[in-house]
Design a protein around this motif. Structure first.
Motif, mmCIF file in Angstrom:
data_model
loop_
_atom_site.group_PDB
_atom_site.id
_atom_site.type_symbol
_atom_site.label_atom_id
_atom_site.label_comp_id
_atom_site.label_asym_id
_atom_site.label_seq_id
_atom_site.Cartn_x
_atom_site.Cartn_y
_atom_site.Cartn_z
ATOM 1 N N TYR A 197 42.016 46.539 40.733
ATOM 2 C CA TYR A 197 41.491 45.789 41.880
ATOM 3 C C TYR A 197 40.046 45.368 41.647
ATOM 4 O O TYR A 197 39.689 44.191 41.794
ATOM 5 N N ALA A 247 45.222 51.678 40.311
ATOM 6 C CA ALA A 247 45.250 50.504 41.188
ATOM 7 C C ALA A 247 43.833 50.061 41.549
ATOM 8 O O ALA A 247 43.531 48.860 41.564
ATOM 9 N N ASP A 302 47.340 50.894 49.304
ATOM 10 C CA ASP A 302 47.032 49.857 48.320
ATOM 11 C C ASP A 302 45.545 49.867 48.039
ATOM 12 O O ASP A 302 44.742 50.374 48.830
#
Length: 224
Positions: free
Chosen positions: A106, A102, A28
């Motif tokens: 973020y 991602a 992640d």
């Protein structure tokens, strides 16, 4: 100091690429930013700080609060080579497309913080207000429009193609103008930044970089 920090980032990336000891981890964005991805990408915060604010003295830019599409485009450009930076090419190439996306999202959602030392520890002398003039009025004798025409009032940024310049490191801004001028960076829309950078002298570049570094970001009206 700037060289030492740059070398530190390069060493961190190189160590991971040569089989570093990062354990398996969830893929992640927060984990990658803090610890790397375990597949060659070093922690983003090594150079860009835990809050995404960058390191002004080392010329490492602020990522927090930037447009997500812009950030992803830059990571893709590093991976493809249209932005020439040996450390970031290794870093971006070690990320999958999904990881780059991602990370862009973020950092775009991280609260932007003002960088008090963005202009450097030594005040930049600009008695003729050259930086402000280029930023707000341009130099039409050389077909150079005002920076604010694309990057917004005070350099707050406009959309995915024109990132915020306000409060960004003067070292970083000057380095990018020089990269556009030399052609080592060529991912600008319609070659606009290459033309502008090639029309500016070193004094122009330093002056406008320091002027934008001194502008508040985020704008006062958007702060909590």
């Amino acid at each position: 100091m700037r060289i030492d920090r740059w070398r530190g980032c390069a060493v961190a990336v190189a160590a991971l690429l040569m089989g570093g000891t990062l354990p398996a981890m969830a893929q992640d964005a927060a984990t990658i930013a803090a610890q790397g991805n375990g597949k060659g990408a070093a922690p983003c915060q090594t150079c860009h700080a835990p809050d995404g604010g960058g390191q002004a003295s080392g010329g490492f830019p602020r990522l927090a609060g930037e447009n997500a599409a812009y950030l992803q485009a830059q990571l893709d450009a590093f991976a493809s080579g249209t932005r020439d930076n040996p450390v970031m090419k290794l870093q971006a190439s070690a990320l999958t497309e999904a990881e780059r996306k991602a990370l862009a999202i973020y950092f775009s959602k991280m609260p932007a913080v003002a960088t008090p030392d963005a202009g450097g520890s030594t005040p930049f002398a600009d008695p003729e207000h050259l930086g402000e003039t280029l930023a707000t009025r341009g130099r039409w004798s050389k077909q150079v429009p005002a920076c604010e025409q694309c990057h917004g009032p005070g350099g707050v940024g406009v959309g995915a193609d024109f990132p915020p310049l306000a409060g960004q490191s003067a070292n970083y801004l000057a380095a990018q103008l020089k990269a556009f001028g030399s052609g080592s960076r060529h991912n600008d829309p319609m070659g606009l930044m290459r033309h502008i950078a090639q029309s500016l002298g070193d004094r122009d570049i330093d002056a406008v970089a320091h002027w934008f570094a001194a502008q508040p970001f985020p704008p006062k009206e958007s702060r909590p």
